[in-house]
Design a protein around this motif. Sequence first.
Motif, PDB file in Angstrom:
ATOM      1  N   PRO A 102      16.774 -55.834 -74.420  1.00  0.00           N
ATOM      2  CA  PRO A 102      17.767 -54.952 -74.056  1.00  0.00           C
ATOM      3  C   PRO A 102      18.147 -53.446 -74.896  1.00  0.00           C
ATOM      4  O   PRO A 102      18.371 -52.720 -74.020  1.00  0.00           O
ATOM      5  CB  PRO A 102      19.501 -55.190 -74.909  1.00  0.00           C
ATOM      6  N   VAL A 103      17.281 -53.596 -75.682  1.00  0.00           N
ATOM      7  CA  VAL A 103      16.991 -52.070 -76.069  1.00  0.00           C
ATOM      8  C   VAL A 103      16.209 -51.334 -75.312  1.00  0.00           C
ATOM      9  O   VAL A 103      16.268 -50.129 -75.440  1.00  0.00           O
ATOM     10  CB  VAL A 103      16.776 -52.212 -77.688  1.00  0.00           C
ATOM     11  N   ARG A 104      14.813 -51.767 -75.104  1.00  0.00           N
ATOM     12  CA  ARG A 104      14.017 -51.016 -74.263  1.00  0.00           C
ATOM     13  C   ARG A 104      14.764 -50.838 -72.527  1.00  0.00           C
ATOM     14  O   ARG A 104      14.430 -49.484 -72.324  1.00  0.00           O
ATOM     15  CB  ARG A 104      13.175 -51.764 -73.706  1.00  0.00           C
ATOM     16  N   ASP A 105      15.927 -51.161 -72.074  1.00  0.00           N
ATOM     17  CA  ASP A 105      16.446 -51.173 -71.366  1.00  0.00           C
ATOM     18  C   ASP A 105      17.125 -49.755 -71.435  1.00  0.00           C
ATOM     19  O   ASP A 105      17.153 -49.024 -70.113  1.00  0.00           O
ATOM     20  CB  ASP A 105      17.430 -52.618 -70.884  1.00  0.00           C
ATOM     21  N   MET A 106      17.925 -49.512 -72.250  1.00  0.00           N
ATOM     22  CA  MET A 106      18.916 -48.506 -73.318  1.00  0.00           C
ATOM     23  C   MET A 106      17.512 -47.652 -72.904  1.00  0.00           C
ATOM     24  O   MET A 106      18.381 -46.154 -71.955  1.00  0.00           O
ATOM     25  CB  MET A 106      19.510 -48.810 -74.307  1.00  0.00           C
ATOM     26  N   LEU A 107      16.421 -46.913 -73.651  1.00  0.00           N
ATOM     27  CA  LEU A 107      15.838 -46.616 -73.825  1.00  0.00           C
ATOM     28  C   LEU A 107      15.201 -45.983 -72.474  1.00  0.00           C
ATOM     29  O   LEU A 107      14.789 -44.581 -72.911  1.00  0.00           O
ATOM     30  CB  LEU A 107      14.616 -46.874 -74.486  1.00  0.00           C
ATOM     31  N   ALA A 108      14.930 -46.826 -71.741  1.00  0.00           N
ATOM     32  CA  ALA A 108      14.809 -46.580 -69.934  1.00  0.00           C
ATOM     33  C   ALA A 108      15.628 -45.887 -69.374  1.00  0.00           C
ATOM     34  O   ALA A 108      15.352 -45.358 -68.514  1.00  0.00           O
ATOM     35  CB  ALA A 108      14.333 -48.290 -68.828  1.00  0.00           C
ATOM     36  N   LEU A 109      16.333 -45.391 -69.290  1.00  0.00           N
ATOM     37  CA  LEU A 109      17.600 -44.694 -69.372  1.00  0.00           C
ATOM     38  C   LEU A 109      17.258 -42.983 -69.088  1.00  0.00           C
ATOM     39  O   LEU A 109      18.050 -41.988 -68.487  1.00  0.00           O
ATOM     40  CB  LEU A 109      18.778 -45.170 -69.390  1.00  0.00           C
ATOM     41  N   LYS A 110      16.236 -42.876 -70.106  1.00  0.00           N
ATOM     42  CA  LYS A 110      16.102 -41.464 -70.528  1.00  0.00           C
ATOM     43  C   LYS A 110      16.749 -40.767 -70.316  1.00  0.00           C
ATOM     44  O   LYS A 110      17.114 -39.602 -70.467  1.00  0.00           O
ATOM     45  CB  LYS A 110      15.685 -41.222 -69.367  1.00  0.00           C
ATOM     46  N   ALA A 111      17.582 -40.898 -71.784  1.00  0.00           N
ATOM     47  CA  ALA A 111      18.813 -39.960 -71.778  1.00  0.00           C
ATOM     48  C   ALA A 111      17.695 -39.174 -72.785  1.00  0.00           C
ATOM     49  O   ALA A 111      17.086 -39.241 -73.982  1.00  0.00           O
ATOM     50  CB  ALA A 111      19.724 -40.547 -72.674  1.00  0.00           C
ATOM     51  N   ASP A 112      18.429 -38.052 -72.996  1.00  0.00           N
ATOM     52  CA  ASP A 112      17.903 -36.985 -73.197  1.00  0.00           C
ATOM     53  C   ASP A 112      18.430 -37.341 -75.244  1.00  0.00           C
ATOM     54  O   ASP A 112      17.949 -36.525 -76.245  1.00  0.00           O
ATOM     55  CB  ASP A 112      18.943 -35.295 -73.316  1.00  0.00           C
ATOM     56  N   PHE A 113      18.564 -38.221 -75.282  1.00  0.00           N
ATOM     57  CA  PHE A 113      19.295 -37.826 -77.261  1.00  0.00           C
ATOM     58  C   PHE A 113      19.890 -39.465 -76.422  1.00  0.00           C
ATOM     59  O   PHE A 113      20.943 -40.070 -76.684  1.00  0.00           O
ATOM     60  CB  PHE A 113      20.258 -37.110 -77.694  1.00  0.00           C
ATOM     61  N   SER A 114      19.174 -39.904 -77.697  1.00  0.00           N
ATOM     62  CA  SER A 114      19.380 -41.947 -78.084  1.00  0.00           C
ATOM     63  C   SER A 114      19.690 -42.235 -78.800  1.00  0.00           C
ATOM     64  O   SER A 114      18.317 -41.716 -80.059  1.00  0.00           O
ATOM     65  CB  SER A 114      18.706 -43.218 -77.113  1.00  0.00           C
ATOM     66  N   VAL A 115      20.707 -43.672 -79.778  1.00  0.00           N
ATOM     67  CA  VAL A 115      20.049 -43.762 -81.027  1.00  0.00           C
ATOM     68  C   VAL A 115      20.313 -45.108 -81.195  1.00  0.00           C
ATOM     69  O   VAL A 115      20.947 -45.722 -79.951  1.00  0.00           O
ATOM     70  CB  VAL A 115      21.690 -43.007 -81.952  1.00  0.00           C
TER      71      VAL A 115
END
Length: 232
Positions: A102-115
Amino acid sequence: MTTAFFVTGTDTEVGKTTIASALLHAARLAGLSTAAAKPVASGCELTAEGLRNDDALALLDECSLSMRYQQVNPFAFEPAIAPHLAAREAGVELTVAQLLQPVRDMLALKADFSVVEGAGGWRVPLAGREALSDLAIQLGLPVILVVGVRLGCINHALLSAEAIERDGLQLAGWVANIVDPATSRLQENLETLTERLAAPCLGQVPRLETASPAEVAHFLDLRALKASSFES
Protein backbone atom coordinates in the motif's frame (compact mmCIF):
# COMPACT_ATOMS: atom_id res chain seq x y z
CA MET A 1 11.96 16.10 -8.80
CA THR A 2 10.09 13.93 -6.29
CA THR A 3 10.88 13.21 -2.68
CA ALA A 4 9.40 11.21 0.18
CA PHE A 5 10.08 11.03 3.90
CA PHE A 6 9.20 8.75 6.78
CA VAL A 7 7.94 10.80 9.73
CA THR A 8 8.50 9.35 13.18
CA GLY A 9 8.43 10.74 16.72
CA THR A 10 10.34 10.52 19.96
CA ASP A 11 7.20 9.07 21.57
CA THR A 12 3.46 8.97 21.16
CA GLU A 13 1.48 12.23 21.53
CA VAL A 14 4.36 14.43 20.36
CA GLY A 15 2.51 15.95 17.40
CA LYS A 16 3.67 13.73 14.53
CA THR A 17 0.48 14.23 12.55
CA THR A 18 0.43 17.96 13.27
CA ILE A 19 3.94 18.27 11.84
CA ALA A 20 3.42 15.81 8.97
CA SER A 21 0.26 17.64 7.87
CA ALA A 22 2.02 20.99 8.15
CA LEU A 23 4.95 19.71 6.06
CA LEU A 24 2.47 18.71 3.37
CA HIS A 25 0.80 22.11 3.62
CA ALA A 26 4.15 23.89 3.31
CA ALA A 27 4.94 21.79 0.24
CA ARG A 28 1.61 22.77 -1.31
CA LEU A 29 2.32 26.44 -0.62
CA ALA A 30 5.60 25.94 -2.50
CA GLY A 31 3.65 24.68 -5.49
CA LEU A 32 4.44 20.99 -4.99
CA SER A 33 1.98 18.12 -5.40
CA THR A 34 1.50 16.05 -2.24
CA ALA A 35 0.52 12.55 -1.13
CA ALA A 36 0.66 10.72 2.18
CA ALA A 37 0.25 7.41 3.94
CA LYS A 38 -0.37 6.37 7.52
CA PRO A 39 -0.21 2.63 6.91
CA VAL A 40 -1.49 1.59 10.33
CA ALA A 41 -3.64 3.50 12.81
CA SER A 42 -5.37 2.53 16.04
CA GLY A 43 -7.91 4.63 17.90
CA CYS A 44 -10.27 4.78 14.92
CA GLU A 45 -13.95 5.68 14.95
CA LEU A 46 -16.60 3.53 13.31
CA THR A 47 -18.47 5.59 10.71
CA ALA A 48 -20.93 4.82 7.92
CA GLU A 49 -17.94 4.56 5.57
CA GLY A 50 -16.01 2.26 7.91
CA LEU A 51 -13.27 2.86 10.47
CA ARG A 52 -11.74 6.31 10.24
CA ASN A 53 -8.73 7.79 12.04
CA ASP A 54 -8.46 11.53 12.70
CA ASP A 55 -4.73 11.57 11.98
CA ALA A 56 -5.15 9.81 8.64
CA LEU A 57 -7.99 12.17 7.72
CA ALA A 58 -5.77 15.16 8.53
CA LEU A 59 -3.11 13.81 6.17
CA LEU A 60 -5.69 13.11 3.48
CA ASP A 61 -6.89 16.73 3.68
CA GLU A 62 -3.36 17.88 2.76
CA CYS A 63 -2.96 15.55 -0.23
CA SER A 64 -3.25 17.51 -3.46
CA LEU A 65 -3.42 14.30 -5.51
CA SER A 66 -6.76 12.50 -5.55
CA MET A 67 -6.61 9.71 -2.97
CA ARG A 68 -9.12 7.47 -1.24
CA TYR A 69 -9.04 7.04 2.54
CA GLN A 70 -7.93 3.41 2.23
CA GLN A 71 -4.93 4.48 0.18
CA VAL A 72 -3.77 6.67 3.04
CA ASN A 73 -4.69 4.30 5.88
CA PRO A 74 -5.02 0.68 4.73
CA PHE A 75 -4.96 -0.81 8.26
CA ALA A 76 -7.35 0.82 10.74
CA PHE A 77 -8.23 -0.51 14.19
CA GLU A 78 -10.76 0.77 16.71
CA PRO A 79 -9.07 0.39 20.13
CA ALA A 80 -6.75 3.26 21.07
CA ILE A 81 -3.91 0.90 22.00
CA ALA A 82 -0.59 -0.18 20.50
CA PRO A 83 -1.18 -1.13 16.83
CA HIS A 84 0.15 -4.69 17.17
CA LEU A 85 -2.21 -5.33 20.10
CA ALA A 86 -5.17 -3.79 18.26
CA ALA A 87 -4.36 -5.91 15.20
CA ARG A 88 -4.09 -9.06 17.32
CA GLU A 89 -7.51 -8.39 18.86
CA ALA A 90 -8.92 -7.96 15.35
CA GLY A 91 -7.37 -11.24 14.22
CA VAL A 92 -4.94 -9.52 11.87
CA GLU A 93 -1.25 -10.42 11.65
CA LEU A 94 0.33 -7.04 11.10
CA THR A 95 3.54 -7.59 9.14
CA VAL A 96 5.91 -5.38 7.17
CA ALA A 97 5.05 -7.36 4.03
CA GLN A 98 1.38 -6.37 4.38
CA LEU A 99 2.21 -2.70 4.84
CA LEU A 100 4.78 -2.42 2.07
CA GLN A 101 2.56 -2.64 -1.01
CA PRO A 102 0.00 0.00 0.00
CA VAL A 103 2.80 2.44 0.77
CA ARG A 104 4.59 1.64 -2.48
CA ASP A 105 1.31 2.23 -4.31
CA MET A 106 1.12 5.69 -2.72
CA LEU A 107 4.73 6.45 -3.64
CA ALA A 108 4.02 5.29 -7.20
CA LEU A 109 1.69 8.28 -7.56
CA LYS A 110 4.92 10.29 -7.89
CA ALA A 111 3.82 13.30 -5.90
CA ASP A 112 6.48 15.99 -5.65
CA PHE A 113 6.43 15.66 -1.85
CA SER A 114 5.16 12.61 0.06
CA VAL A 115 5.20 11.56 3.70
CA VAL A 116 4.73 8.20 5.35
CA GLU A 117 3.74 8.69 8.98
CA GLY A 118 4.58 6.04 11.51
CA ALA A 119 2.76 5.31 14.78
CA GLY A 120 4.26 6.32 18.11
CA GLY A 121 8.06 6.16 18.17
CA TRP A 122 10.69 4.43 16.07
CA ARG A 123 10.44 0.91 17.55
CA VAL A 124 6.66 0.41 17.61
CA PRO A 125 6.13 -3.39 17.41
CA LEU A 126 4.36 -5.26 14.62
CA ALA A 127 3.77 -9.01 14.43
CA GLY A 128 6.48 -11.38 15.67
CA ARG A 129 9.81 -9.61 16.07
CA GLU A 130 9.10 -6.98 13.42
CA ALA A 131 8.76 -3.26 14.11
CA LEU A 132 7.38 -0.32 12.18
CA SER A 133 10.97 0.84 11.73
CA ASP A 134 11.46 -2.23 9.51
CA LEU A 135 8.95 -0.71 7.10
CA ALA A 136 11.02 2.47 6.84
CA ILE A 137 14.13 0.33 6.29
CA GLN A 138 12.45 -1.66 3.51
CA LEU A 139 11.32 1.57 1.85
CA GLY A 140 14.75 3.16 2.30
CA LEU A 141 13.23 6.54 3.05
CA PRO A 142 15.05 9.41 4.77
CA VAL A 143 13.52 10.17 8.15
CA ILE A 144 12.11 13.31 9.74
CA LEU A 145 12.06 13.11 13.54
CA VAL A 146 9.41 15.01 15.50
CA VAL A 147 10.81 15.83 18.93
CA GLY A 148 8.14 16.46 21.54
CA VAL A 149 9.91 19.10 23.60
CA ARG A 150 9.32 18.41 27.26
CA LEU A 151 11.31 17.04 30.21
CA GLY A 152 13.34 14.03 29.00
CA CYS A 153 13.16 14.89 25.32
CA ILE A 154 16.93 15.16 24.81
CA ASN A 155 17.50 11.54 25.76
CA HIS A 156 14.53 10.36 23.67
CA ALA A 157 15.68 12.38 20.66
CA LEU A 158 19.29 11.24 20.78
CA LEU A 159 18.35 7.57 21.24
CA SER A 160 15.87 7.79 18.36
CA ALA A 161 18.47 9.43 16.11
CA GLU A 162 21.02 6.76 17.04
CA ALA A 163 18.56 3.98 16.20
CA ILE A 164 17.59 5.55 12.88
CA GLU A 165 21.21 5.93 11.80
CA ARG A 166 22.16 2.46 13.07
CA ASP A 167 19.36 1.07 10.92
CA GLY A 168 21.14 2.57 7.91
CA LEU A 169 18.71 5.41 7.24
CA GLN A 170 19.40 9.11 6.91
CA LEU A 171 18.03 11.48 9.52
CA ALA A 172 17.08 14.18 7.03
CA GLY A 173 15.82 16.67 9.59
CA TRP A 174 14.00 17.16 12.86
CA VAL A 175 11.29 19.42 14.21
CA ALA A 176 11.10 20.77 17.75
CA ASN A 177 7.42 20.62 18.67
CA ILE A 178 7.08 22.37 22.01
CA VAL A 179 4.38 20.29 23.67
CA ASP A 180 5.21 21.64 27.14
CA PRO A 181 6.04 25.37 27.00
CA ALA A 182 6.66 25.29 30.77
CA THR A 183 9.67 22.99 30.26
CA SER A 184 12.44 24.16 32.57
CA ARG A 185 15.38 25.73 30.68
CA LEU A 186 13.48 25.48 27.41
CA GLN A 187 15.96 27.48 25.33
CA GLU A 188 18.93 25.53 26.69
CA ASN A 189 17.16 22.27 25.81
CA LEU A 190 16.59 23.47 22.25
CA GLU A 191 20.23 24.54 21.96
CA THR A 192 21.41 21.14 23.19
CA LEU A 193 19.21 19.34 20.66
CA THR A 194 20.56 21.56 17.87
CA GLU A 195 24.15 20.88 18.94
CA ARG A 196 23.77 17.12 19.25
CA LEU A 197 21.43 16.09 16.45
CA ALA A 198 23.43 15.71 13.23
CA ALA A 199 20.61 16.93 11.00
CA PRO A 200 19.05 20.32 10.28
CA CYS A 201 16.22 21.63 12.42
CA LEU A 202 13.25 22.26 10.13
CA GLY A 203 11.58 24.49 12.67
CA GLN A 204 10.58 25.16 16.26
CA VAL A 205 6.82 25.00 16.68
CA PRO A 206 5.39 26.75 19.76
CA ARG A 207 2.33 25.54 21.63
CA LEU A 208 -0.59 26.89 19.59
CA GLU A 209 -4.25 27.19 20.51
CA THR A 210 -5.28 26.04 17.05
CA ALA A 211 -2.46 23.98 15.57
CA SER A 212 -3.87 23.83 12.05
CA PRO A 213 -1.56 22.70 9.22
CA ALA A 214 -1.71 26.21 7.74
CA GLU A 215 -0.67 27.84 11.02
CA VAL A 216 2.06 25.31 11.86
CA ALA A 217 3.48 25.47 8.32
CA HIS A 218 4.61 29.04 8.99
CA PHE A 219 7.15 27.68 11.51
CA LEU A 220 8.64 25.09 9.13
CA ASP A 221 11.30 25.48 6.47
CA LEU A 222 11.42 22.73 3.83
CA ARG A 223 14.54 24.34 2.39
CA ALA A 224 16.45 23.13 5.44
CA LEU A 225 16.11 19.53 4.28
CA LYS A 226 19.43 18.20 3.06
CA ALA A 227 19.74 18.13 -0.71
CA SER A 228 20.81 14.47 -0.52
CA SER A 229 17.33 13.65 0.84
CA PHE A 230 15.82 14.44 -2.54
CA GLU A 231 15.80 11.94 -5.35
CA SER A 232 14.93 12.75 -8.91
